[in-house]
Design a protein around this motif. Structure first.
Motif, PDB file in Angstrom:
ATOM      1  N   ILE A 150       0.849  -1.203   0.000  1.00 40.48           N
ATOM      2  CA  ILE A 150       0.000   0.000   0.000  1.00 40.48           C
ATOM      3  C   ILE A 150       0.880   1.247   0.000  1.00 40.48           C
ATOM      4  O   ILE A 150       0.624   2.207  -0.746  1.00 40.48           O
ATOM      5  CB  ILE A 150      -0.946   0.006   1.218  1.00 40.48           C
ATOM      6  CG1 ILE A 150      -1.817  -1.261   1.248  1.00 40.48           C
ATOM      7  CG2 ILE A 150      -1.818   1.249   1.191  1.00 40.48           C
ATOM      8  CD1 ILE A 150      -2.723  -1.432   0.057  1.00 40.48           C
ATOM      9  N   ARG A 151       1.932   1.233   0.797  1.00 43.62           N
ATOM     10  CA  ARG A 151       2.849   2.382   0.850  1.00 43.62           C
ATOM     11  C   ARG A 151       3.499   2.639  -0.511  1.00 43.62           C
ATOM     12  O   ARG A 151       3.548   3.781  -0.984  1.00 43.62           O
ATOM     13  CB  ARG A 151       3.935   2.111   1.896  1.00 43.62           C
ATOM     14  CG  ARG A 151       4.995   3.199   2.026  1.00 43.62           C
ATOM     15  CD  ARG A 151       6.222   2.664   2.761  1.00 43.62           C
ATOM     16  NE  ARG A 151       6.894   1.610   1.979  1.00 43.62           N
ATOM     17  CZ  ARG A 151       7.811   0.770   2.487  1.00 43.62           C
ATOM     18  NH1 ARG A 151       8.137   0.850   3.771  1.00 43.62           N
ATOM     19  NH2 ARG A 151       8.361  -0.145   1.715  1.00 43.62           N
ATOM     20  N   ASP A 152       3.971   1.582  -1.151  1.00 49.38           N
ATOM     21  CA  ASP A 152       4.778   1.745  -2.365  1.00 49.38           C
ATOM     22  C   ASP A 152       3.939   1.955  -3.622  1.00 49.38           C
ATOM     23  O   ASP A 152       4.393   2.611  -4.567  1.00 49.38           O
ATOM     24  CB  ASP A 152       5.687   0.528  -2.557  1.00 49.38           C
ATOM     25  CG  ASP A 152       6.696   0.369  -1.425  1.00 49.38           C
ATOM     26  OD1 ASP A 152       6.956   1.366  -0.724  1.00 49.38           O
ATOM     27  OD2 ASP A 152       7.206  -0.757  -1.241  1.00 49.38           O
ATOM     28  N   VAL A 153       2.733   1.397  -3.650  1.00 49.12           N
ATOM     29  CA  VAL A 153       1.919   1.443  -4.868  1.00 49.12           C
ATOM     30  C   VAL A 153       0.763   2.429  -4.753  1.00 49.12           C
ATOM     31  O   VAL A 153       0.474   3.173  -5.684  1.00 49.12           O
ATOM     32  CB  VAL A 153       1.388   0.029  -5.221  1.00 49.12           C
ATOM     33  CG1 VAL A 153       0.437   0.076  -6.415  1.00 49.12           C
ATOM     34  CG2 VAL A 153       2.553  -0.919  -5.507  1.00 49.12           C
ATOM     35  N   HIS A 154       0.101   2.467  -3.605  1.00 46.47           N
ATOM     36  CA  HIS A 154      -1.120   3.275  -3.466  1.00 46.47           C
ATOM     37  C   HIS A 154      -0.851   4.712  -3.011  1.00 46.47           C
ATOM     38  O   HIS A 154      -1.679   5.589  -3.250  1.00 46.47           O
ATOM     39  CB  HIS A 154      -2.066   2.619  -2.451  1.00 46.47           C
ATOM     40  CG  HIS A 154      -2.686   1.341  -2.915  1.00 46.47           C
ATOM     41  ND1 HIS A 154      -4.047   1.153  -3.003  1.00 46.47           N
ATOM     42  CD2 HIS A 154      -2.130   0.163  -3.307  1.00 46.47           C
ATOM     43  CE1 HIS A 154      -4.300  -0.069  -3.433  1.00 46.47           C
ATOM     44  NE2 HIS A 154      -3.143  -0.692  -3.612  1.00 46.47           N
ATOM     45  N   LEU A 155       0.238   4.945  -2.340  1.00 41.17           N
ATOM     46  CA  LEU A 155       0.520   6.262  -1.759  1.00 41.17           C
ATOM     47  C   LEU A 155       1.484   7.003  -2.672  1.00 41.17           C
ATOM     48  O   LEU A 155       2.619   6.569  -2.881  1.00 41.17           O
ATOM     49  CB  LEU A 155       1.124   6.079  -0.364  1.00 41.17           C
ATOM     50  CG  LEU A 155       1.256   7.316   0.518  1.00 41.17           C
ATOM     51  CD1 LEU A 155      -0.104   7.949   0.798  1.00 41.17           C
ATOM     52  CD2 LEU A 155       1.923   6.941   1.848  1.00 41.17           C
ATOM     53  N   ASP A 156       1.017   8.136  -3.237  1.00 41.76           N
ATOM     54  CA  ASP A 156       1.885   8.842  -4.176  1.00 41.76           C
ATOM     55  C   ASP A 156       2.719   9.903  -3.475  1.00 41.76           C
ATOM     56  O   ASP A 156       2.601  10.122  -2.255  1.00 41.76           O
ATOM     57  CB  ASP A 156       1.086   9.416  -5.351  1.00 41.76           C
ATOM     58  CG  ASP A 156       0.119  10.540  -4.950  1.00 41.76           C
ATOM     59  OD1 ASP A 156       0.363  11.220  -3.928  1.00 41.76           O
ATOM     60  OD2 ASP A 156      -0.876  10.737  -5.683  1.00 41.76           O
ATOM     61  N   GLU A 157       3.578  10.589  -4.250  1.00 40.90           N
ATOM     62  CA  GLU A 157       4.535  11.527  -3.668  1.00 40.90           C
ATOM     63  C   GLU A 157       3.867  12.763  -3.084  1.00 40.90           C
ATOM     64  O   GLU A 157       4.475  13.483  -2.289  1.00 40.90           O
ATOM     65  CB  GLU A 157       5.565  11.936  -4.725  1.00 40.90           C
ATOM     66  CG  GLU A 157       5.006  12.703  -5.922  1.00 40.90           C
ATOM     67  CD  GLU A 157       4.407  11.787  -6.985  1.00 40.90           C
ATOM     68  OE1 GLU A 157       3.917  12.314  -8.010  1.00 40.90           O
ATOM     69  OE2 GLU A 157       4.436  10.552  -6.784  1.00 40.90           O
ATOM     70  N   THR A 158       2.609  13.023  -3.430  1.00 39.59           N
ATOM     71  CA  THR A 158       1.898  14.186  -2.880  1.00 39.59           C
ATOM     72  C   THR A 158       1.212  13.881  -1.557  1.00 39.59           C
ATOM     73  O   THR A 158       0.662  14.781  -0.930  1.00 39.59           O
ATOM     74  CB  THR A 158       0.840  14.692  -3.879  1.00 39.59           C
ATOM     75  OG1 THR A 158      -0.244  13.746  -3.945  1.00 39.59           O
ATOM     76  CG2 THR A 158       1.442  14.899  -5.256  1.00 39.59           C
ATOM     77  N   GLY A 159       1.232  12.600  -1.144  1.00 41.42           N
ATOM     78  CA  GLY A 159       0.530  12.201   0.072  1.00 41.42           C
ATOM     79  C   GLY A 159      -0.882  11.719  -0.189  1.00 41.42           C
ATOM     80  O   GLY A 159      -1.603  11.359   0.750  1.00 41.42           O
TER      81      GLY A 159
END
Length: 659
Positions: free
Chosen positions: A432-441
């Protein structure tokens, strides 16, 4: 009139319809732009992959060339996966219930090009029957009305949006001690003293209510609360809703005795029930609780885990066009497979011909006298069942439901001493952290095959994943999880709260005809209840008054519901129980699996537990140190801590005193 566009979707449900002759579109502004250009209504069909009647309507109508041609000529058709777009599902389900008095899936809604609903329904048969118009009759009537009564249709749509989209009042009051006491009393009235559970058939697993009752029992000693939990957990686990061969619970029981299941298996149900049975074992030490918790966790890892390490959404109810065929047995089949053991198993598992063709699900109303013999029979039957057609699997990864699974697996892994569960929880959290969460939060709701979907996360996604990260603070010593959780919950405050009111969609999300908000804890916890839980935990870990105030505001949204219908406010009531007790905090400094296990097992559910190294940046660990070079546990409340202890039995004593 266009081509079917579903083949590029990341939703398995939408891809199931990619070969339909219907010119399906995916949800978005181009749908309504085309409807405006052609001056035709929009047909919105909402369902999900494990929905039996969705498959039936698709086969009868959406695979029919003549019906599809009519749809393509007179409508713009859009297909939505309710699990991928719960925001779209929520607002049009609210309209469907308001206009027809009932809801369900498949949901069939007809919209103006402005997105306003003017006619709603659920399943429509291919041929008129039992007082129901056929789908083709509905289409023809609406086409005629669109041409001859356009002003009236536009008026209906505008009125529905005006009434249902009116700004909801900010929740008033609080879930206080009187509310909690009244909730237990109302649940006692609604409890089925014969077959357990609440209400009449169909019976759904009341996971969140059971969690509340366990928390209430631990705080108050209410034996009636524990009795309702014990009877319900036993009946669910021993009936046909539970898979006696491989673990895992079906969606619900059609009857009040928990015999006949609706066969799809959902991730959120099994994650919530894993946590309930783990909690029940922590409170009572009942062997059945430990067995069901272990088997349910094993089911998650064996049958719902994806190659990327996340958890798939569901297993289908149907195989080979028949609901439940994978799970049922005929006595003659058992005699052929089990030989001399067959009659014993038939009697033990109550194989009496409940279903069509004289088949039955397996029940286990009592523990077998010959436990080894039952395990041998289970192994033989699992092997035989593996030769059947396996149910279809919706393998999209939903952030919210994975959050529930991460929390349940992490806690069960420690409490039941199964480190592989904790490892699986960490791997899913990393996905979830690596795929679902983008650099904008921003958190995205779904992924499939490691590819993120287009749907933005809703409130339940942010809150459930944040709580999962906070749970991992206890089980992994990973300080990164606090940073992720705090970032998610700060975004909740910025994007999902306005004037003290929680909304289910972000302020910068795609605008819909109204902004959904629903505090009901139904099949899964509401976004606002999950947010109240996560903010309660984060306040305990950081000492922040801002987060404590957010938790209180979240519970206000559920106060009226908790007071009059506690069955639909179970998670909110559970969080309120934690707040009423004055949430405990346990800081474990140093490396001690036994102290962590004692904390998670013996502390009330909802206690913030953090473990880490001396000098950690986690606020709850700040200033705490080893004792005589040994790992130590500090039992705290509002960041005021008692003297540290180094032995598990001393920590248990501290927790008993705190309660």
């Amino acid at each position: 009139m266009g081509t079917n566009e579903l083949g590029s979707s990341t939703s398995p449900y939408l891809r199931q319809h990619a070969d339909n002759p219907v010119a399906w579109k995916q949800w978005g502004e181009p749908v309504f732009a085309e409807a405006r250009e052609r001056d035709v209504p929009v047909f919105l069909s909402v369902g999900y992959s494990a929905c039996h009647w969705c498959h039936v309507m698709a086969h009868e109508s959406f695979e029919d060339d003549e019906t599809s041609a009519y749809l393509n000529e007179h409508f713009v058709s859009v297909k939505v996966d309710r699990e991928e777009r719960p925001d779209v599902d929520a607002i049009y389900m609210e309209a469907t219930v308001a206009m027809t008095g009932q809801g369900g899936w498949p949901m069939s809604v007809f919209l103006t090009p402005a997105g306003e609903p003017f006619f709603c329904g659920t399943y429509f048969p291919a041929q008129a029957r039992m007082g129901m118009a056929s789908f083709r009759q509905v289409l023809e009537s609406l086409t005629d009305a669109w041409r001859t009564k356009r002003e009236q249709i536009d008026g209906i749509g505008e009125s529905v949006v005006k009434q249902l989209g009116a700004r909801k009042a900010v929740g008033q009051g609080a879930i206080d001690e009187a509310t909690l006491t009244k909730a237990v009393a109302l649940l006692k009235v609604d409890f089925d003293p014969v077959d357990a559970g609440f209400g009449q058939a169909p019976k759904f697993p009341p996971s969140m209510v059971l969690d509340f009752l366990l928390r209430h029992h631990r705080r108050t000693g209410d034996e009636d609360a524990l009795r309702m939990v014990t009877q319900t957990c036993e009946r669910m686990a021993r009936g046909g809703m539970y898979d006696q061969l491989a673990g895992g619970f079906a969606r619900y029981s059609v009857d009040r005795q928990w015999v006949v299941p609706h066969f799809e298996k959902m991730l959120y149900d099994n994650a919530l029930l894993l946590d309930v049975y783990t909690h029940w074992w922590a409170v009572t030490g009942t062997p059945l609780a430990k067995r069901i918790a272990t088997e349910t966790a094993d089911f998650l890892l064996a049958e719902l885990r994806t190659p990327e390490g996340g958890f798939a959404s569901a297993l289908d109810a149907d195989t080979e066009g028949e609901e439940g065929r994978y799970y049922v047995w005929h006595p003659d089949e058992l005699r052929q497979i089990l030989n001399d053991d067959a009659d014993w198993v038939i009697d033990l598992c109550d194989v009496t011909g409940t279903f069509e063709h004289g088949t039955s699900v397996l029940q286990l109303r009592q523990d077998p006298d010959d436990a080894d013999g039952w395990q041998r029979a289970r192994t033989v039957l699992r092997t035989a069942r593996a030769r059947r057609t396996y149910p279809g699997r919706d393998d999209k990864v939903v952030a919210a439901w994975n959050g529930l699974a991460i929390t349940a697996l992490a806690r069960a892994g420690v409490v039941l001493e199964k480190p592989e569960y904790v490892e699986a929880a960490v791997t899913a959290a990393e996905l979830i952290r690596d795929v679902h969460l983008d650099e904008t939060g921003r958190l995205h709701r779904t992924s499939r095959d490691g590819q993120v979907g287009t749907a933005h996360g809703v409130l339940e996604d942010y809150a459930a994943y944040a709580q999962a990260c906070l749970t991992l603070l206890a089980t992994t010593n990973g300080e990164q999880w606090l940073e992720i959780a705090e970032g998610l919950l700060r975004r909740v405050l910025d994007q999902f709260v306005a004037d003290g009111t929680f909304f289910d969609t972000a302020a910068d999300a795609e605008p819909l005809v109204w902004r959904p908000q629903d505090p009901t804890d139904n099949a899964s916890p509401s976004g606002v209840s999950l947010a109240a839980e996560a903010f309660t935990t984060l306040a305990s870990v950081t000492g922040s008054a801002r987060y404590e105030e957010a938790a209180t505001a979240g519970l206000r949204a559920s106060a009226a519901l908790a007071d009059r219908a506690p069955r639909f406010a179970g998670r909110a009531l559970a969080v309120a129980e934690t707040q009423q007790a004055g949430p405990l905090e346990i800081a474990i400094v140093g490396d001690s699996a036994e102290l962590v296990r004692t904390a998670l097992t013996d502390a009330p559910w909802g206690t913030a537990v953090v473990s880490g190294r001396p000098g950690s940046d986690v606020p709850l660990l700040a200033g705490r140190d080893l004792v005589g070079g040994r790992a130590a546990a500090y039992v705290c409340q509002k960041f005021t801590c008692r003297l540290p202890v180094v032995l598990p039995e001393d920590l248990r004593r501290e927790l008993r005193t705190a309660r």
